[in-house]
Design a protein around this motif. Structure first.
Motif, PDB file in Angstrom:
ATOM      1  N   HIS A  25      -9.284   1.866   5.228  1.00 54.31           N
ATOM      2  CA  HIS A  25      -9.784   1.877   3.849  1.00 54.31           C
ATOM      3  C   HIS A  25      -8.664   2.208   2.860  1.00 54.31           C
ATOM      4  O   HIS A  25      -8.426   1.472   1.896  1.00 54.31           O
ATOM      5  N   TYR A  26      -7.966   3.309   3.095  1.00 59.86           N
ATOM      6  CA  TYR A  26      -6.910   3.716   2.174  1.00 59.86           C
ATOM      7  C   TYR A  26      -5.688   2.804   2.271  1.00 59.86           C
ATOM      8  O   TYR A  26      -5.026   2.537   1.268  1.00 59.86           O
ATOM      9  N   SER A  27      -5.389   2.299   3.454  1.00 62.03           N
ATOM     10  CA  SER A  27      -4.260   1.371   3.595  1.00 62.03           C
ATOM     11  C   SER A  27      -4.491   0.104   2.774  1.00 62.03           C
ATOM     12  O   SER A  27      -3.569  -0.393   2.128  1.00 62.03           O
ATOM     13  N   ARG A  28      -5.724  -0.421   2.815  1.00 61.68           N
ATOM     14  CA  ARG A  28      -6.044  -1.607   2.000  1.00 61.68           C
ATOM     15  C   ARG A  28      -5.866  -1.305   0.513  1.00 61.68           C
ATOM     16  O   ARG A  28      -5.324  -2.111  -0.237  1.00 61.68           O
ATOM     17  N   ARG A  29      -6.343  -0.151   0.078  1.00 59.02           N
ATOM     18  CA  ARG A  29      -6.238   0.208  -1.340  1.00 59.02           C
ATOM     19  C   ARG A  29      -4.778   0.371  -1.775  1.00 59.02           C
ATOM     20  O   ARG A  29      -4.400  -0.086  -2.844  1.00 59.02           O
TER      21      ARG A  29
END
Length: 157
Positions: A25-29
């Motif tokens: 989730h955070y990597s995509r963001r």
């Protein structure tokens, strides 16, 4: 404003599904604003004592570094920063003409002294001891929060 690519080199794979989901989730963001590379090195051999295991994992972390990496070690002995201070550090690293910020995260038994010795900077995620999988997700969340702060993008509280 695109920032420099970021790199995280960590010991072990995320094994639990909710840690994997949170990290993704955070990597995509983060990936919307800058390239992010996560390199996982193999855990130390289970039959070794803690010092030998840390030494083995430390060698693997150090071998994964490239000449362009600016090592930032995540360690409980490091400096604690507020989210705004962390964003400012990231901004300064972006302005630095040399290197790519590379965050080093140890395994369940911490980091070998050889890894701490190469650090340009040593940071902690707080005074409490965290499971290494949670520490990795928390680092990703703080990198995303720093990006939001730098870009003046509202962050859901």
């Amino acid at each position: 404003m695109a920032g420099k690519p970021l790199r995280i080199v960590c010991v072990g794979k995320l094994r639990t599904s909710f840690w994997k989901e949170a990290a993704a989730h955070y990597s995509r963001r983060i990936g919307r604003w800058r390239p992010l590379d996560v390199t996982e090195v193999r855990d130390g051999d289970a039959g070794l004592d803690t010092a030998q295991r840390n030494s083995q994992e430390g060698r693997r972390l150090l071998e994964a570094l490239t000449p362009q990496d600016v090592p930032i070690v995540m360690d409980e002995r490091g400096s604690a920063l507020t989210s705004r201070e962390f964003a400012d550090l990231l901004r300064k690293l972006d302005l630095d003409a040399t290197g790519r910020p590379c965050f080093l995260v140890g395994g369940p038994f911490g980091l070998d002294a050889a890894v701490r010795a190469v650090a340009r900077r040593t940071l902690c995620l707080g005074p409490m001891t965290l499971p290494h999988e949670l520490a990795r997700v928390l680092l990703l969340e703080q990198l995303y929060r720093a990006e939001c702060i730098l870009r003046k993008v509202p962050y859901h509280h």
